[in-house]
Design a protein around this motif. Structure first.
Motif, PDB file in Angstrom:
ATOM      1  N   LEU A 137       0.840  -1.193   0.000  1.00 60.97           N
ATOM      2  CA  LEU A 137       0.000   0.000   0.000  1.00 60.97           C
ATOM      3  C   LEU A 137       0.877   1.245   0.000  1.00 60.97           C
ATOM      4  CD1 LEU A 137      -2.622  -1.091   2.691  1.00 60.97           C
ATOM      5  CD2 LEU A 137      -2.862  -1.197   0.197  1.00 60.97           C
ATOM      6  N   TRP A 138       0.725   2.074  -1.027  1.00 60.45           N
ATOM      7  CA  TRP A 138       1.533   3.286  -1.145  1.00 60.45           C
ATOM      8  C   TRP A 138       0.763   4.504  -0.644  1.00 60.45           C
ATOM      9  CZ3 TRP A 138       6.507   4.442  -2.263  1.00 60.45           C
ATOM     10  CH2 TRP A 138       6.803   5.804  -2.439  1.00 60.45           C
ATOM     11  N   ALA A 139       1.428   5.307   0.197  1.00 66.16           N
ATOM     12  CA  ALA A 139       0.882   6.598   0.639  1.00 66.16           C
ATOM     13  C   ALA A 139       1.990   7.632   0.558  1.00 66.16           C
ATOM     14  CB  ALA A 139       0.337   6.504   2.053  1.00 66.16           C
ATOM     15  N   GLN A 140       1.769   8.669  -0.222  1.00 67.45           N
ATOM     16  CA  GLN A 140       2.759   9.730  -0.384  1.00 67.45           C
ATOM     17  C   GLN A 140       2.731  10.695   0.802  1.00 67.45           C
ATOM     18  OE1 GLN A 140       4.869   9.788  -2.912  1.00 67.45           O
ATOM     19  NE2 GLN A 140       5.859  11.761  -2.597  1.00 67.45           N
ATOM     20  N   SER A 141       1.536  10.898   1.375  1.00 70.67           N
ATOM     21  CA  SER A 141       1.427  11.861   2.472  1.00 70.67           C
ATOM     22  C   SER A 141       0.708  11.236   3.659  1.00 70.67           C
ATOM     23  CB  SER A 141       0.665  13.113   2.018  1.00 70.67           C
ATOM     24  OG  SER A 141      -0.703  12.806   1.839  1.00 70.67           O
ATOM     25  N   ARG A 142       0.927  11.817   4.828  1.00 66.35           N
ATOM     26  CA  ARG A 142       0.306  11.291   6.045  1.00 66.35           C
ATOM     27  C   ARG A 142      -1.209  11.441   6.019  1.00 66.35           C
ATOM     28  NH1 ARG A 142       4.196  12.451  11.256  1.00 66.35           N
ATOM     29  NH2 ARG A 142       6.101  11.637  10.335  1.00 66.35           N
ATOM     30  N   THR A 143      -1.711  12.388   5.245  1.00 67.30           N
ATOM     31  CA  THR A 143      -3.161  12.590   5.194  1.00 67.30           C
ATOM     32  C   THR A 143      -3.863  11.441   4.474  1.00 67.30           C
ATOM     33  OG1 THR A 143      -2.954  13.907   3.176  1.00 67.30           O
ATOM     34  CG2 THR A 143      -2.983  15.103   5.270  1.00 67.30           C
ATOM     35  N   THR A 144      -3.157  10.709   3.616  1.00 64.52           N
ATOM     36  CA  THR A 144      -3.787   9.585   2.918  1.00 64.52           C
ATOM     37  C   THR A 144      -3.469   8.241   3.563  1.00 64.52           C
ATOM     38  OG1 THR A 144      -1.935   9.410   1.347  1.00 64.52           O
ATOM     39  CG2 THR A 144      -3.807  10.793   0.701  1.00 64.52           C
ATOM     40  N   ALA A 145      -2.412   8.154   4.363  1.00 62.85           N
ATOM     41  CA  ALA A 145      -2.016   6.882   4.981  1.00 62.85           C
ATOM     42  C   ALA A 145      -3.032   6.482   6.045  1.00 62.85           C
ATOM     43  CB  ALA A 145      -0.625   7.013   5.595  1.00 62.85           C
TER      44      ALA A 145
END
Length: 203
Positions: A137-145
């Motif tokens: 699972l890829w998340a670029q920013s903490r707001t999407t993780a």
């Protein structure tokens, strides 16, 4: 490569990208050439009052194309060996997963790539239908993780009673930095991720 991107020179950029992949391999080219170029173009954009957005998009598009051209054919499924790759909901940065998909395919590991911003229900359905060895699972920013989402996928099970299996969940990207997500793995960088998944697929 950065100069070719700044000139919007498609032919030169394609040639340089494919040369780098041939010379260094997919993992080496990504780590040593492509990521530093993406970072250099990003710094140019940040320091110029956001004037070079088109260059960043242009470069990303050509990197994606080069990865697809360099990757071998899709690997047929092997029960319990498939890796599912997806961006978490709200996340559209797919390049890192695209290079991971190409590197795993190159090593004969079956991959199912679902790209950007996969809705929660669709991710759960994909995991249930494929019964994968791993889910990245890829998340670029903490707001999407989403920690609850990662833990939910890690707790999923399938198979007959007495031989139930769960996927290894890998939390990838800077959005997952900070506290580790219980029940998941967080490899460092592309090479470590490929090595972990290669070892899992060979069991």
């Amino acid at each position: 490569m950065a100069r070719a991107a700044l000139r919007l020179d498609a032919a030169a950029l394609d040639r340089l990208l494919l040369d780098a992949i041939r010379e260094h391999g997919l993992v080496g080219a990504w780590t040593e050439v492509i990521v530093p170029t993406l970072q250099a173009v990003g710094r140019k954009w940040e320091s110029s009052g956001e004037r070079y957005v088109e260059v960043e998009h242009f470069l990303s598009w050509h990197v994606s194309g080069a990865l697809r051209r360099a990757a071998p054919d899709t690997v047929p499924d092997r029960p319990g060996a498939t890796t599912v790759l997806a961006c978490v909901p709200g996340e559209n940065h797919t390049l890192a997963l695209e290079v991971l998909s190409a590197a795993l395919t190159e090593r004969g590991i079956p991959v199912r790539m679902f790209g950007g911003a996969l809705p929660v229900e669709s991710l759960i359905a994909a995991v249930r239908r494929t019964g994968p060895a791993a889910v990245a699972l890829w998340a670029q920013s903490r707001t999407t993780a989403s920690r609850p989402l990662a833990q939910h996928v890690a707790a999923m099970e399938w198979g007959v009673r007495g031989a139930r299996r769960s996927p290894l969940v890998l939390t990838l990207g800077p959005g997952w930095s900070g506290r580790p997500v219980p029940g998941t793995a967080r490899p460092y960088g592309l090479a470590d991720t490929v090595q972990a998944l290669e070892g899992l697929a060979s069991r």
